[in-house]
Design a protein around this motif. Structure first.
Motif, PDB file in Angstrom:
ATOM      1  N   GLY A   1       0.786  -1.232   0.000  1.00 21.45           N
ATOM      2  CA  GLY A   1       0.000   0.000   0.000  1.00 21.45           C
ATOM      3  C   GLY A   1       0.815   1.278   0.000  1.00 21.45           C
ATOM      4  O   GLY A   1       0.377   2.280  -0.543  1.00 21.45           O
ATOM      5  N   ILE A   2       2.001   1.257   0.594  1.00 19.83           N
ATOM      6  CA  ILE A   2       2.825   2.468   0.660  1.00 19.83           C
ATOM      7  C   ILE A   2       4.012   2.370  -0.299  1.00 19.83           C
ATOM      8  O   ILE A   2       4.255   3.269  -1.085  1.00 19.83           O
ATOM      9  CB  ILE A   2       3.349   2.709   2.101  1.00 19.83           C
ATOM     10  CG1 ILE A   2       2.199   2.806   3.097  1.00 19.83           C
ATOM     11  CG2 ILE A   2       4.229   3.942   2.159  1.00 19.83           C
ATOM     12  CD1 ILE A   2       1.304   4.002   2.940  1.00 19.83           C
ATOM     13  N   CYS A   3       4.763   1.277  -0.231  1.00 16.63           N
ATOM     14  CA  CYS A   3       6.020   1.153  -0.984  1.00 16.63           C
ATOM     15  C   CYS A   3       5.878   0.476  -2.337  1.00 16.63           C
ATOM     16  O   CYS A   3       6.822   0.477  -3.117  1.00 16.63           O
ATOM     17  CB  CYS A   3       7.045   0.395  -0.147  1.00 16.63           C
ATOM     18  SG  CYS A   3       7.484   1.224   1.374  1.00 16.63           S
ATOM     19  N   GLN A   4       4.727  -0.143  -2.613  1.00 17.37           N
ATOM     20  CA  GLN A   4       4.504  -0.862  -3.864  1.00 17.37           C
ATOM     21  C   GLN A   4       5.556  -1.954  -4.083  1.00 17.37           C
ATOM     22  O   GLN A   4       6.123  -2.105  -5.167  1.00 17.37           O
ATOM     23  CB  GLN A   4       4.485   0.099  -5.054  1.00 17.37           C
ATOM     24  CG  GLN A   4       3.284   1.018  -5.069  1.00 17.37           C
ATOM     25  CD  GLN A   4       2.002   0.286  -5.401  1.00 17.37           C
ATOM     26  OE1 GLN A   4       1.801  -0.086  -6.541  1.00 17.37           O
ATOM     27  NE2 GLN A   4       1.146   0.084  -4.441  1.00 17.37           N
ATOM     28  N   LEU A   5       5.834  -2.723  -3.026  1.00 18.69           N
ATOM     29  CA  LEU A   5       6.779  -3.832  -3.076  1.00 18.69           C
ATOM     30  C   LEU A   5       6.027  -5.152  -3.059  1.00 18.69           C
ATOM     31  O   LEU A   5       4.914  -5.231  -2.539  1.00 18.69           O
ATOM     32  CB  LEU A   5       7.729  -3.777  -1.869  1.00 18.69           C
ATOM     33  CG  LEU A   5       8.623  -2.550  -1.743  1.00 18.69           C
ATOM     34  CD1 LEU A   5       9.337  -2.553  -0.403  1.00 18.69           C
ATOM     35  CD2 LEU A   5       9.610  -2.493  -2.884  1.00 18.69           C
ATOM     36  N   SER A   6       6.674  -6.184  -3.569  1.00 24.29           N
ATOM     37  CA  SER A   6       6.078  -7.513  -3.482  1.00 24.29           C
ATOM     38  C   SER A   6       6.198  -8.011  -2.048  1.00 24.29           C
ATOM     39  O   SER A   6       6.976  -7.477  -1.247  1.00 24.29           O
ATOM     40  CB  SER A   6       6.782  -8.483  -4.433  1.00 24.29           C
ATOM     41  OG  SER A   6       8.094  -8.731  -3.975  1.00 24.29           O
ATOM     42  N   GLU A   7       5.456  -9.053  -1.728  1.00 22.22           N
ATOM     43  CA  GLU A   7       5.472  -9.591  -0.373  1.00 22.22           C
ATOM     44  C   GLU A   7       6.858 -10.122   0.000  1.00 22.22           C
ATOM     45  O   GLU A   7       7.386  -9.818   1.078  1.00 22.22           O
ATOM     46  CB  GLU A   7       4.437 -10.701  -0.244  1.00 22.22           C
ATOM     47  CG  GLU A   7       4.316 -11.257   1.157  1.00 22.22           C
ATOM     48  CD  GLU A   7       3.206 -12.280   1.282  1.00 22.22           C
ATOM     49  OE1 GLU A   7       2.911 -12.677   2.427  1.00 22.22           O
ATOM     50  OE2 GLU A   7       2.624 -12.681   0.264  1.00 22.22           O
TER      51      GLU A   7
ATOM     52  N   THR B   1       9.802  -9.323  -1.258  1.00 23.27           N
ATOM     53  CA  THR B   1      10.761  -8.223  -1.136  1.00 23.27           C
ATOM     54  C   THR B   1      10.558  -7.465   0.166  1.00 23.27           C
ATOM     55  O   THR B   1      11.526  -7.107   0.839  1.00 23.27           O
ATOM     56  CB  THR B   1      10.626  -7.261  -2.330  1.00 23.27           C
ATOM     57  OG1 THR B   1      10.829  -7.989  -3.538  1.00 23.27           O
ATOM     58  CG2 THR B   1      11.623  -6.121  -2.239  1.00 23.27           C
ATOM     59  N   THR B   2       9.306  -7.244   0.539  1.00 16.51           N
ATOM     60  CA  THR B   2       9.016  -6.533   1.785  1.00 16.51           C
ATOM     61  C   THR B   2       9.595  -7.269   2.981  1.00 16.51           C
ATOM     62  O   THR B   2      10.293  -6.670   3.816  1.00 16.51           O
ATOM     63  CB  THR B   2       7.495  -6.365   1.966  1.00 16.51           C
ATOM     64  OG1 THR B   2       6.971  -5.648   0.851  1.00 16.51           O
ATOM     65  CG2 THR B   2       7.165  -5.611   3.241  1.00 16.51           C
ATOM     66  N   TYR B   3       9.338  -8.565   3.067  1.00 18.43           N
ATOM     67  CA  TYR B   3       9.843  -9.334   4.210  1.00 18.43           C
ATOM     68  C   TYR B   3      11.360  -9.496   4.160  1.00 18.43           C
ATOM     69  O   TYR B   3      12.015  -9.514   5.198  1.00 18.43           O
ATOM     70  CB  TYR B   3       9.142 -10.695   4.288  1.00 18.43           C
ATOM     71  CG  TYR B   3       7.745 -10.572   4.844  1.00 18.43           C
ATOM     72  CD1 TYR B   3       7.540 -10.198   6.164  1.00 18.43           C
ATOM     73  CD2 TYR B   3       6.633 -10.809   4.058  1.00 18.43           C
ATOM     74  CE1 TYR B   3       6.263 -10.067   6.687  1.00 18.43           C
ATOM     75  CE2 TYR B   3       5.349 -10.686   4.571  1.00 18.43           C
ATOM     76  CZ  TYR B   3       5.175 -10.314   5.891  1.00 18.43           C
ATOM     77  OH  TYR B   3       3.912 -10.177   6.410  1.00 18.43           O
ATOM     78  N   GLN B   4      11.940  -9.577   2.962  1.00 15.65           N
ATOM     79  CA  GLN B   4      13.397  -9.682   2.851  1.00 15.65           C
ATOM     80  C   GLN B   4      14.060  -8.397   3.344  1.00 15.65           C
ATOM     81  O   GLN B   4      15.033  -8.439   4.097  1.00 15.65           O
ATOM     82  CB  GLN B   4      13.800  -9.957   1.398  1.00 15.65           C
ATOM     83  CG  GLN B   4      15.293 -10.124   1.193  1.00 15.65           C
ATOM     84  CD  GLN B   4      15.832 -11.370   1.862  1.00 15.65           C
ATOM     85  OE1 GLN B   4      15.164 -12.399   1.887  1.00 15.65           O
ATOM     86  NE2 GLN B   4      17.018 -11.282   2.404  1.00 15.65           N
ATOM     87  N   LEU B   5      13.553  -7.249   2.925  1.00 18.03           N
ATOM     88  CA  LEU B   5      14.102  -5.967   3.386  1.00 18.03           C
ATOM     89  C   LEU B   5      13.924  -5.798   4.889  1.00 18.03           C
ATOM     90  O   LEU B   5      14.805  -5.261   5.568  1.00 18.03           O
ATOM     91  CB  LEU B   5      13.446  -4.807   2.635  1.00 18.03           C
ATOM     92  CG  LEU B   5      13.785  -4.702   1.151  1.00 18.03           C
ATOM     93  CD1 LEU B   5      12.944  -3.614   0.501  1.00 18.03           C
ATOM     94  CD2 LEU B   5      15.260  -4.439   0.953  1.00 18.03           C
ATOM     95  N   ALA B   6      12.799  -6.256   5.426  1.00 17.97           N
ATOM     96  CA  ALA B   6      12.572  -6.171   6.874  1.00 17.97           C
ATOM     97  C   ALA B   6      13.567  -7.058   7.615  1.00 17.97           C
ATOM     98  O   ALA B   6      14.111  -6.655   8.654  1.00 17.97           O
ATOM     99  CB  ALA B   6      11.143  -6.577   7.214  1.00 17.97           C
ATOM    100  N   ALA B   7      13.834  -8.260   7.094  1.00 18.76           N
ATOM    101  CA  ALA B   7      14.785  -9.170   7.748  1.00 18.76           C
ATOM    102  C   ALA B   7      16.196  -8.599   7.738  1.00 18.76           C
ATOM    103  O   ALA B   7      16.977  -8.830   8.663  1.00 18.76           O
ATOM    104  CB  ALA B   7      14.760 -10.531   7.046  1.00 18.76           C
ATOM    105  N   GLU B   8      16.527  -7.824   6.708  1.00 21.27           N
ATOM    106  CA  GLU B   8      17.857  -7.221   6.590  1.00 21.27           C
ATOM    107  C   GLU B   8      17.922  -5.825   7.206  1.00 21.27           C
ATOM    108  O   GLU B   8      18.944  -5.146   7.073  1.00 21.27           O
ATOM    109  CB  GLU B   8      18.248  -7.148   5.113  1.00 21.27           C
ATOM    110  CG  GLU B   8      18.369  -8.498   4.449  1.00 21.27           C
ATOM    111  CD  GLU B   8      18.546  -8.397   2.941  1.00 21.27           C
ATOM    112  OE1 GLU B   8      18.525  -7.262   2.399  1.00 21.27           O
ATOM    113  OE2 GLU B   8      18.702  -9.447   2.313  1.00 21.27           O
TER     114      GLU B   8
END
Length: 106
Positions: free
Chosen positions: A33-39, A41-48
């Motif tokens: 809704g905000i970043c227009q990222l795939s699921e 990618t979102t969780y990968q960036l959060a993990a890193e």
């Protein structure tokens, strides 16, 4: 309790963002809704720890603070005290002074 559903593939509107609970889900509300990222990618960036704002983990779910998202987007805080404020007329665009400036330039 129900929260506004994110439309598939669409950004959250500002009104929908302000209607979010204090902790909004990392996916789909923030990631899609905000970043227009795939699921993934979102969780990968959060993990890193590479997302622009801090994530909060509660059990197996991840959340972001709605106030942090609003601040990151440089939107005004939804402050109830501003509701009673009255609008003041702008002195910058005074029609009479504009007319006088035009007449004096002729």
């Amino acid at each position: 309790m129900s929260y506004p559903a994110t439309r598939r593939g669409a950004f959250l509107t500002i009104a929908e963002l302000y209607a979010q609970p204090p902790l909004m889900p990392l996916w789909p509300d923030f990631g899609r809704g905000i970043c227009q990222l795939s699921e993934s990618t979102t969780y990968q960036l959060a993990a890193e720890n590479r997302l622009p704002i801090e994530t909060v983990r509660l059990g197996r779910k991840r959340y972001v603070r709605a106030a942090d998202v609003i601040a990151w987007l440089h939107l005004p805080q939804n402050d109830d005290s501003a509701a009673g404020a009255t609008a003041t007329p702008s002195v910058e665009h005074d029609n009479e002074s504009t007319v006088q400036q035009i007449r004096s330039a002729q």
